[in-house]
Design a protein around this motif. Sequence first.
Motif, mmCIF file in Angstrom:
data_model
loop_
_atom_site.group_PDB
_atom_site.id
_atom_site.type_symbol
_atom_site.label_atom_id
_atom_site.label_comp_id
_atom_site.label_asym_id
_atom_site.label_seq_id
_atom_site.Cartn_x
_atom_site.Cartn_y
_atom_site.Cartn_z
ATOM 1 N N PRO A 12 0.992 -0.779 -0.325
ATOM 2 C CA PRO A 12 0.174 -0.009 0.008
ATOM 3 C C PRO A 12 0.724 1.103 -0.514
ATOM 4 C CG PRO A 12 -0.512 -1.419 1.605
ATOM 5 C CD PRO A 12 0.475 -1.816 1.485
ATOM 6 N N GLY A 13 0.851 1.863 -0.401
ATOM 7 C CA GLY A 13 1.465 3.746 -0.749
ATOM 8 C C GLY A 13 2.738 3.523 -1.826
ATOM 9 N N ALA A 14 2.799 1.892 -2.332
ATOM 10 C CA ALA A 14 3.789 2.226 -3.623
ATOM 11 C C ALA A 14 3.900 2.902 -4.328
ATOM 12 C CB ALA A 14 3.807 0.477 -4.145
ATOM 13 N N ASP A 15 4.898 4.392 -5.031
ATOM 14 C CA ASP A 15 5.176 4.807 -5.594
ATOM 15 C C ASP A 15 6.059 4.655 -6.805
ATOM 16 O OD1 ASP A 15 3.149 6.770 -5.054
ATOM 17 O OD2 ASP A 15 4.037 6.944 -2.927
ATOM 18 N N VAL A 16 5.961 3.667 -7.320
ATOM 19 C CA VAL A 16 6.816 2.951 -8.713
ATOM 20 C C VAL A 16 6.078 3.526 -9.510
ATOM 21 C CG1 VAL A 16 8.220 2.203 -9.251
ATOM 22 C CG2 VAL A 16 8.718 1.868 -6.911
ATOM 23 N N PRO A 17 6.220 4.547 -11.034
ATOM 24 C CA PRO A 17 5.400 4.119 -12.267
ATOM 25 C C PRO A 17 5.981 3.068 -13.107
ATOM 26 C CG PRO A 17 7.242 6.001 -11.377
ATOM 27 C CD PRO A 17 7.660 5.023 -10.493
ATOM 28 N N VAL A 18 4.988 2.950 -13.706
ATOM 29 C CA VAL A 18 5.224 1.640 -14.360
ATOM 30 C C VAL A 18 4.712 2.078 -15.541
ATOM 31 C CG1 VAL A 18 4.295 -0.887 -15.469
ATOM 32 C CG2 VAL A 18 5.174 -0.051 -12.696
ATOM 33 N N HIS A 19 5.375 2.132 -17.009
ATOM 34 C CA HIS A 19 4.905 2.784 -17.722
ATOM 35 C C HIS A 19 4.570 1.791 -18.783
ATOM 36 C CE1 HIS A 19 5.971 4.016 -22.364
ATOM 37 N NE2 HIS A 19 4.815 4.539 -21.980
ATOM 38 N N VAL A 20 3.447 2.111 -19.645
ATOM 39 C CA VAL A 20 2.789 0.691 -20.463
ATOM 40 C C VAL A 20 2.240 1.238 -21.959
ATOM 41 C CG1 VAL A 20 1.207 -1.583 -20.598
ATOM 42 C CG2 VAL A 20 2.272 -1.054 -18.366
ATOM 43 N N GLY A 21 2.708 1.015 -23.042
ATOM 44 C CA GLY A 21 2.465 1.491 -24.363
ATOM 45 C C GLY A 21 1.928 0.536 -25.565
ATOM 46 N N LEU A 22 1.245 0.714 -26.367
ATOM 47 C CA LEU A 22 0.064 0.018 -27.089
ATOM 48 C C LEU A 22 0.169 0.590 -28.364
ATOM 49 C CD1 LEU A 22 -0.293 -2.930 -28.008
ATOM 50 C CD2 LEU A 22 -2.713 -2.523 -27.495
ATOM 51 N N ARG A 23 0.795 0.099 -29.775
ATOM 52 C CA ARG A 23 0.499 0.226 -30.929
ATOM 53 C C ARG A 23 -0.036 -0.690 -31.912
ATOM 54 N NH1 ARG A 23 1.243 3.639 -28.443
ATOM 55 N NH2 ARG A 23 3.095 5.750 -28.523
ATOM 56 N N THR A 24 -1.385 -0.607 -32.381
ATOM 57 C CA THR A 24 -1.965 -2.506 -32.435
ATOM 58 C C THR A 24 -3.079 -1.804 -33.774
ATOM 59 O OG1 THR A 24 -3.037 -3.748 -32.576
ATOM 60 C CG2 THR A 24 -3.666 -2.199 -30.968
ATOM 61 N N THR A 25 -3.117 -2.348 -34.987
ATOM 62 C CA THR A 25 -4.675 -2.649 -35.431
ATOM 63 C C THR A 25 -5.076 -3.627 -34.931
ATOM 64 O OG1 THR A 25 -2.884 -3.752 -37.146
ATOM 65 C CG2 THR A 25 -2.735 -1.309 -37.254
ATOM 66 N N ASP A 26 -5.420 -4.681 -34.167
ATOM 67 C CA ASP A 26 -5.338 -5.292 -34.011
ATOM 68 C C ASP A 26 -6.456 -4.658 -32.775
ATOM 69 O OD1 ASP A 26 -6.872 -7.701 -32.168
ATOM 70 O OD2 ASP A 26 -4.799 -8.922 -33.028
ATOM 71 N N MET A 27 -8.796 -4.275 -32.938
ATOM 72 C CA MET A 27 -9.171 -4.304 -31.555
ATOM 73 C C MET A 27 -9.335 -5.387 -30.628
ATOM 74 S SD MET A 27 -11.954 -2.353 -31.479
ATOM 75 C CE MET A 27 -12.310 -2.018 -33.123
ATOM 76 N N ASP A 28 -8.864 -6.593 -30.732
ATOM 77 C CA ASP A 28 -9.481 -7.236 -29.164
ATOM 78 C C ASP A 28 -7.658 -7.018 -28.599
ATOM 79 O OD1 ASP A 28 -11.491 -8.489 -30.457
ATOM 80 O OD2 ASP A 28 -10.229 -10.336 -31.736
ATOM 81 N N GLU A 29 -6.937 -7.088 -29.227
ATOM 82 C CA GLU A 29 -5.521 -6.350 -28.305
ATOM 83 C C GLU A 29 -5.464 -4.835 -27.592
ATOM 84 O OE1 GLU A 29 -1.011 -6.210 -28.675
ATOM 85 O OE2 GLU A 29 -2.140 -6.190 -30.977
ATOM 86 N N ALA A 30 -6.796 -4.463 -28.594
ATOM 87 C CA ALA A 30 -7.163 -2.944 -27.677
ATOM 88 C C ALA A 30 -7.696 -2.917 -26.810
ATOM 89 C CB ALA A 30 -6.706 -1.983 -29.019
ATOM 90 N N ARG A 31 -8.743 -4.109 -27.349
ATOM 91 C CA ARG A 31 -9.978 -3.492 -25.870
ATOM 92 C C ARG A 31 -9.373 -4.549 -24.936
ATOM 93 N NH1 ARG A 31 -12.914 -6.803 -28.637
ATOM 94 N NH2 ARG A 31 -14.224 -5.503 -29.952
ATOM 95 N N GLU A 32 -8.281 -5.287 -25.000
ATOM 96 C CA GLU A 32 -8.223 -6.105 -23.540
ATOM 97 C C GLU A 32 -6.498 -5.495 -22.879
ATOM 98 O OE1 GLU A 32 -7.238 -9.228 -20.925
ATOM 99 O OE2 GLU A 32 -8.554 -9.424 -22.754
ATOM 100 N N PHE A 33 -6.138 -4.340 -23.387
ATOM 101 C CA PHE A 33 -5.134 -3.656 -23.180
ATOM 102 C C PHE A 33 -5.743 -2.435 -22.011
ATOM 103 C CE2 PHE A 33 -2.987 0.481 -22.927
ATOM 104 C CZ PHE A 33 -1.868 0.116 -23.105
#
Length: 337
Positions: A12-33
């Motif tokens: 609780p209270g952890a402040d380590v930032p996590v960056h996640v990026g996605l570039r896709t033409t797949d609708m299912d992949e974007a929806r799950e993201f």
Amino acid sequence: MAGGRLPGPAAPGADVPVHVGLRTTDMDEAREFCRKLYYGPLQIEPVGDPGGFRFSADVVLLGPITLGEVMYGTDIRITIGALETAYHVLVPLNGMVRSQHRGAVVLADPTRAVVYRPTGAIELEWPGSCRLLSVKVERAALERELDAALDHRLVSPLPLGATFDLVDGPGRTWAALVRLLLHELCGPDGLASQPRMAARWRDMVVSGLALTVEHPYGEEPAGLQGPHRPRTVKRALDAMHTEPWRPYTIHDLAAVAGVGVRVLQESFRQHVGMPPLTYLRRLRLDGVHAELSRSDPGQASVSEIAYRWGFTHLGRFAGAYRVRFGVTPSQTLRDRA
């Protein structure tokens, strides 16, 4: 996908930032993201040319806030069930989105943001040309900010306005702060990525939103009612919010407040509406619920999270959790799968 994996369980209270990026033409992949990073009950359907679908997103998770810059490339319709665990703000950087929530229709564009409370389904009509900032703030974090800063009893969920101005005043400053923070955290080795600095930025985002949102209470932020709380109650609340997982007894809290047990209990009854230990249990349950709602079922366990938030008797914890949220802890965790 770039920028890192989805985070596992954290203290609780952890402040380590996590960056996640996605570039896709797949609708299912974007929806799950989007479901993993924001909300499980989320549907994305194209209403424009499916061949033009070009999803682009950079998202940063930082403790109780999730910041993202998102674009779809073709016209889409999004439907989301009640948010329950979070408040949410959309800030278009270009273009316009049409939003319907709790009977209110808002046309959000670079001059006006849209705000969602944790109740009621959401429908969005999002043009392919529209790129926006998506800011999720955990419900308990925003409510704690108002509670601690203003010493008043809160209504939950807060009756926030459905929109705020981005051209002048605090809305412009808050949106610029969010965009700068996201940019810094998406880049390599930025100063904001250091945990101590990240915690300060996180606090500015939460407290800035609390001072920006529109509300029906004159000069005070939204959701405030009831009498001013005495300093003794404030001391006990500050201790519980700072370390909710500590095994406080009523005598411990009375000592923190500097009064006797009976005085503290009566003060909480008058100014908080419940006994101190009941408030502490609710605070812990909300913390567990928020963490389960954002955790990966493959990397987290209910018992580990419950122990971190101060619950040592899992049977009593599970019963109290179900009474408060209407589902079991394991159901909340499975819903993230």
